[in-house]
Write a protein that holds these residues in place. Structure first.
Motif, PDB file in Angstrom:
ATOM      1  N   LEU A  70     168.591  73.411  13.154  1.00 55.30           N
ATOM      2  CA  LEU A  70     167.621  72.173  13.657  1.00 55.30           C
ATOM      3  C   LEU A  70     167.846  71.218  12.405  1.00 55.30           C
ATOM      4  O   LEU A  70     167.919  70.027  12.813  1.00 55.30           O
ATOM      5  N   ASP A  71     168.222  71.438  11.189  1.00 50.01           N
ATOM      6  CA  ASP A  71     168.425  70.568  10.155  1.00 50.01           C
ATOM      7  C   ASP A  71     169.444  69.812  10.559  1.00 50.01           C
ATOM      8  O   ASP A  71     169.643  68.342  10.277  1.00 50.01           O
ATOM      9  N   ILE A  72     170.587  70.393  10.717  1.00 49.36           N
ATOM     10  CA  ILE A  72     171.975  69.843  11.089  1.00 49.36           C
ATOM     11  C   ILE A  72     171.846  68.630  12.328  1.00 49.36           C
ATOM     12  O   ILE A  72     172.304  67.607  12.320  1.00 49.36           O
ATOM     13  N   ILE A  73     171.237  68.989  13.339  1.00 53.22           N
ATOM     14  CA  ILE A  73     170.859  68.226  14.603  1.00 53.22           C
ATOM     15  C   ILE A  73     169.919  67.458  14.372  1.00 53.22           C
ATOM     16  O   ILE A  73     170.422  65.935  14.613  1.00 53.22           O
ATOM     17  N   MET A  74     169.058  67.157  13.493  1.00 48.23           N
ATOM     18  CA  MET A  74     167.962  66.325  13.174  1.00 48.23           C
ATOM     19  C   MET A  74     168.460  65.291  12.063  1.00 48.23           C
ATOM     20  O   MET A  74     168.345  64.188  12.062  1.00 48.23           O
ATOM     21  N   THR A 126     159.379  67.258  12.774  1.00 50.85           N
ATOM     22  CA  THR A 126     160.294  68.743  12.185  1.00 50.85           C
ATOM     23  C   THR A 126     160.342  68.821  10.723  1.00 50.85           C
ATOM     24  O   THR A 126     160.850  69.693  10.172  1.00 50.85           O
ATOM     25  N   GLY A 127     159.899  67.853  10.000  1.00 49.42           N
ATOM     26  CA  GLY A 127     160.342  67.757   8.364  1.00 49.42           C
ATOM     27  C   GLY A 127     161.627  67.841   7.859  1.00 49.42           C
ATOM     28  O   GLY A 127     162.051  68.180   6.985  1.00 49.42           O
ATOM     29  N   LYS A 128     162.505  67.439   8.920  1.00 44.70           N
ATOM     30  CA  LYS A 128     163.958  67.149   8.600  1.00 44.70           C
ATOM     31  C   LYS A 128     164.321  65.569   8.628  1.00 44.70           C
ATOM     32  O   LYS A 128     163.550  64.645   8.988  1.00 44.70           O
ATOM     33  N   PRO A 129     165.346  65.478   7.668  1.00 49.15           N
ATOM     34  CA  PRO A 129     166.250  66.363   6.913  1.00 49.15           C
ATOM     35  C   PRO A 129     165.376  67.170   5.590  1.00 49.15           C
ATOM     36  O   PRO A 129     164.481  66.404   5.257  1.00 49.15           O
ATOM     37  N   SER A 143     162.322  57.748  14.000  1.00 52.48           N
ATOM     38  CA  SER A 143     162.764  58.490  12.702  1.00 52.48           C
ATOM     39  C   SER A 143     161.416  59.068  12.130  1.00 52.48           C
ATOM     40  O   SER A 143     161.332  60.285  11.750  1.00 52.48           O
ATOM     41  N   TYR A 144     160.335  58.192  12.221  1.00 47.78           N
ATOM     42  CA  TYR A 144     158.931  58.520  11.652  1.00 47.78           C
ATOM     43  C   TYR A 144     158.485  59.880  12.639  1.00 47.78           C
ATOM     44  O   TYR A 144     157.989  60.743  12.003  1.00 47.78           O
ATOM     45  N   ASN A 145     158.497  59.608  13.739  1.00 47.77           N
ATOM     46  CA  ASN A 145     158.171  60.816  14.798  1.00 47.77           C
ATOM     47  C   ASN A 145     158.882  61.980  14.570  1.00 47.77           C
ATOM     48  O   ASN A 145     158.296  63.089  14.421  1.00 47.77           O
ATOM     49  N   MET A 146     160.322  61.751  14.237  1.00 47.21           N
ATOM     50  CA  MET A 146     161.071  63.097  14.302  1.00 47.21           C
ATOM     51  C   MET A 146     160.781  63.762  12.892  1.00 47.21           C
ATOM     52  O   MET A 146     160.581  64.980  12.551  1.00 47.21           O
ATOM     53  N   GLN A 201     145.975  63.156  11.458  1.00 45.09           N
ATOM     54  CA  GLN A 201     147.273  63.692  12.133  1.00 45.09           C
ATOM     55  C   GLN A 201     146.902  62.965  13.913  1.00 45.09           C
ATOM     56  O   GLN A 201     145.862  63.294  14.213  1.00 45.09           O
ATOM     57  N   VAL A 202     148.205  62.648  14.214  1.00 43.41           N
ATOM     58  CA  VAL A 202     148.085  62.228  15.717  1.00 43.41           C
ATOM     59  C   VAL A 202     148.201  63.463  16.644  1.00 43.41           C
ATOM     60  O   VAL A 202     148.344  64.508  15.914  1.00 43.41           O
ATOM     61  N   PHE A 203     147.627  63.321  17.904  1.00 44.89           N
ATOM     62  CA  PHE A 203     147.349  64.636  18.353  1.00 44.89           C
ATOM     63  C   PHE A 203     148.356  65.637  18.354  1.00 44.89           C
ATOM     64  O   PHE A 203     148.337  66.923  18.636  1.00 44.89           O
ATOM     65  N   TRP A 204     149.786  65.130  18.684  1.00 48.61           N
ATOM     66  CA  TRP A 204     150.776  65.951  18.763  1.00 48.61           C
ATOM     67  C   TRP A 204     151.438  66.471  17.553  1.00 48.61           C
ATOM     68  O   TRP A 204     152.302  67.468  17.473  1.00 48.61           O
ATOM     69  N   ASP A 205     150.899  66.115  16.377  1.00 54.89           N
ATOM     70  CA  ASP A 205     151.301  66.356  15.209  1.00 54.89           C
ATOM     71  C   ASP A 205     150.345  67.496  14.488  1.00 54.89           C
ATOM     72  O   ASP A 205     149.085  67.384  14.219  1.00 54.89           O
ATOM     73  N   ASN A 206     150.668  68.937  14.692  1.00 49.33           N
ATOM     74  CA  ASN A 206     150.022  69.808  14.368  1.00 49.33           C
ATOM     75  C   ASN A 206     150.067  70.367  12.717  1.00 49.33           C
ATOM     76  O   ASN A 206     149.142  71.432  12.438  1.00 49.33           O
ATOM     77  N   GLY A 207     150.671  69.662  12.101  1.00 46.44           N
ATOM     78  CA  GLY A 207     150.931  69.680  10.578  1.00 46.44           C
ATOM     79  C   GLY A 207     151.629  70.881  10.150  1.00 46.44           C
ATOM     80  O   GLY A 207     151.753  71.141   9.017  1.00 46.44           O
ATOM     81  N   SER A 208     152.473  71.601  11.207  1.00 45.08           N
ATOM     82  CA  SER A 208     153.478  72.643  11.043  1.00 45.08           C
ATOM     83  C   SER A 208     154.657  72.198  10.332  1.00 45.08           C
ATOM     84  O   SER A 208     155.220  72.783   9.274  1.00 45.08           O
ATOM     85  N   ALA A 209     154.872  70.780  10.313  1.00 46.56           N
ATOM     86  CA  ALA A 209     156.025  70.415   9.536  1.00 46.56           C
ATOM     87  C   ALA A 209     155.725  69.952   8.031  1.00 46.56           C
ATOM     88  O   ALA A 209     154.641  69.156   7.949  1.00 46.56           O
ATOM     89  N   THR A 210     156.631  70.294   7.184  1.00 46.96           N
ATOM     90  CA  THR A 210     156.034  69.999   5.732  1.00 46.96           C
ATOM     91  C   THR A 210     156.848  68.630   5.617  1.00 46.96           C
ATOM     92  O   THR A 210     157.907  68.318   5.602  1.00 46.96           O
ATOM     93  N   VAL A 211     155.933  67.702   5.071  1.00 55.09           N
ATOM     94  CA  VAL A 211     156.385  66.172   4.778  1.00 55.09           C
ATOM     95  C   VAL A 211     155.579  65.766   3.507  1.00 55.09           C
ATOM     96  O   VAL A 211     154.713  66.134   3.226  1.00 55.09           O
ATOM     97  N   TYR A 212     156.354  64.829   2.768  1.00 51.32           N
ATOM     98  CA  TYR A 212     155.864  64.445   1.477  1.00 51.32           C
ATOM     99  C   TYR A 212     156.345  63.064   1.343  1.00 51.32           C
ATOM    100  O   TYR A 212     157.324  62.613   2.122  1.00 51.32           O
TER     101      TYR A 212
END
Length: 574
Positions: free
Chosen positions: A496-500, A521-524, A514-517, A563-574
């Motif tokens: 997934l990291d390679i695809i994203m 996904t928290g990628k790259p 890119s912001y949605n991605m 968080q917007v409704f589709w962002d369940n917080g599972s991706a690590t972002v910083y």
């Protein structure tokens, strides 16, 4: 320059509105468009121009949060933007786009102009999803009710997404099999109903994939959209195309105007340039350079680390010095760039959330290149490009809203994460092929540069195309490199990291995707951190616009951590 010059003059369509004696003059808005006084062609053109403006609104702020461009507004996320930053998009959508779309529908539906009706429904649906993507819950069902509802309440983001899908279905129905005439001027698809239908299906795919973290039906919805027919070819790309006229009117891309007139230009992101310049390495640990980098960015100097100390704002050192890289950079990836992109090279931007003062660095900053903004291809000329708009492709760029290459990467992500009918590796390869074809195709916008003869320091010579342009071997080598990495990945997270990462690189010019991605996904996975440690909580959505909050008693300001409704917080972002 396509039809841009014809479109721009039509912004004065509201002047042709006639007075209505049957209504109290004090209750009328003299500039409000009504079906009785509006020209359909004029209003439809206004819709297109407002969509162009919305694409521009969705560039800098979302792109800066995904490190696609440099955010230099603050050291802390809470200060990186403010409520006033978003008044423009709010008025563009509510006062401009949606009001004009209603007039188009009122005028076009009774006389069977199906392409007009269907296409504006598609544009409205897209704008509805964009509002949710950046703000979360916003007014929809009570919006545009005039004096009946002067303080509209917000609808949930999920309900607005659902309403957008309904609009897309309506658009598909009304345009399927139609033989109605298309709009007189259509910058996007020249009145082609089939392409508008493919876009509608593509936006349904986008919605399903965007919401996949909270949507149990996402896989089936993606497969259904693909089966119905989505954007697959460059000729079907959804983009707004600019011209090359400088004045009366200025039809050039605004990012060309930003970097090629007389101002210094925006700061590029060191991290994003590094992803193309040095993130990938060959077997010997040497950078494996992305051939698109010369099309994306133009270097104004040959060596970014060999300038006078007065031009730098490195924050932790006087000069660019990788040994001064903060520890929190190294904790993520010790190779991450600090202050400049790569030693001995000319790429100079800024690190994420660097709010240092502005030194006299305008002539040495890396600036927007040929793709997609219509600037100068990097031909190793290393010249100051603030030349009053006389260089490069003269601004003949695009705002890329939804391209065939994006669709392939979305389908690759869906296959890997949802188990859809596509093959992830095949879609990854196809997305890269299409991205290179799109980018290299911009050579036709500035043929003089590519045919120019260059004499090298060793006395040899050749054309810019021969010496610096990309050929099929370059493309094949790059794609082989990525596919080899994909084949050797041992987990789906690595794949997934390679695809994203490849999607992220191909998205240059589109900030919202890119912001949605990143939030999804928290990628790259090696995303650069903020320049200073502890920048506060990541901005998972933007402040509501100040105009809305101050004028609507039913609105209250939100937090950037909402968080917007589709962002369940599972991706690590910083």
């Amino acid at each position: 320059m396509k039809i841009y010059n014809k479109l721009i003059v039509l912004m004065m369509f509201a002047l042709c509105i006639s007075a209505c004696d049957e209504l109290d003059e004090n209750l009328q808005n003299p500039t409000q468009v009504t079906p009785e006084g509006a020209s359909l062609d004029d209003v439809y053109n206004s819709v297109q121009l407002t969509m162009r403006n919305i694409a521009g609104n969705m560039w800098y702020w979302p792109a800066s949060l995904s490190r696609m461009t440099a955010n230099t507004s603050a050291y802390q996320y809470i200060d990186a933007s403010n409520a006033g930053s978003f008044n423009g998009i709010w008025s563009n959508v509510y006062s401009g786009l949606w009001a004009d779309i209603q007039v188009v529908e009122d005028l076009a539906e009774p006389i069977g102009l199906d392409v007009h009706v269907g296409s504006v429904k598609v544009m409205k649906a897209y704008s509805m999803m964009l509002l949710v993507d950046v703000f979360g819950d916003v007014p929809y069902s009570e919006a545009l009710q005039g004096t009946d509802v002067i303080a509209p309440n917000a609808d949930s983001g999920a309900d607005i997404y659902a309403a957008a899908i309904t609009l897309l279905d309506e658009a598909i129905t009304v345009m399927t099999g139609t033989d109605a005439a298309g709009p007189a001027y259509d910058n996007f698809y020249d009145g082609d109903a089939d392409n508008w239908i493919k876009l509608a299906n593509t936006l349904k795919l986008r919605a399903a994939l965007t919401t996949r973290l909270v949507n149990g039906n996402a896989a089936a919805q993606v497969d259904a959209a693909v089966a119905a027919g989505v954007i697959e070819d460059e000729s079907e790309d959804w983009q707004f195309s600019y011209g090359n006229n400088r004045v009366n009117p200025n039809s050039r891309h605004p990012n060309y105007n930003n970097s090629y007139e007389t101002s210094d230009g925006a700061y590029m992101s060191n991290y994003y340039m590094w992803k193309l310049r040095a993130d990938k390495e060959d077997g010997g640990g040497n950078p494996f350079v992305d051939p698109r980098i010369r099309y994306y960015f133009y270097r104004q100097v040959e060596e970014a680390d060999a300038q006078d100390a007065s031009v730098y704002s490195c924050h932790f050192s006087q000069y660019p010095d990788q040994s001064a890289q903060p520890d929190w950079y190294a904790d993520i990836d010790p190779r991450l760039p600090y202050c400049i992109v790569y030693p001995g090279d000319g790429y100079l931007g800024r690190d994420h959330l660097n709010n240092e003062g502005i030194p006299p660095d305008g002539p040495i900053r890396t600036i927007y290149g040929l793709y997609p903004f219509g600037g100068q291809f990097d031909d190793n000329s290393f010249e100051d490009q603030q030349q009053q708009g006389t260089t490069g492709a003269l601004g003949q760029g695009i705002w890329p809203l939804m391209l065939s290459t994006y669709v392939d990467f979305l389908r690759a992500e869906a296959s890997l994460t949802l188990g859809t009918a596509d093959d992830a590796r095949t879609m990854l390869e196809s997305g890269m092929q299409k991205s290179f074809a799109k980018v290299i195709g911009f050579e036709s916008k500035d043929p003089g540069t590519f045919s120019a003869t260059v004499t090298l320091r060793d006395g040899s010579s050749g054309t810019v195309q021969e010496l610096y342009g990309s050929d099929q071997d370059d493309v094949d080598n790059y794609i082989d490199y990525v596919l080899d990495a994909y084949d050797n990945a041992t987990t789906d997270d690595e794949r997934l990291d390679i695809i994203m990462t490849e999607y992220y690189i191909a998205l240059w010019g589109n900030g919202i995707e890119s912001y949605n991605m990143y939030r999804r996904t928290g990628k790259p996975g090696n995303m650069a951190p903020a320049l200073e440690q502890g920048p506060g909580e990541y901005m998972r959505s933007f402040f509501l616009p100040a105009d809305h909050v101050t004028r609507n008693p039913n609105a209250s300001q939100k937090s950037i951590t909402d968080q917007v409704f589709w962002d369940n917080g599972s991706a690590t972002v910083y």
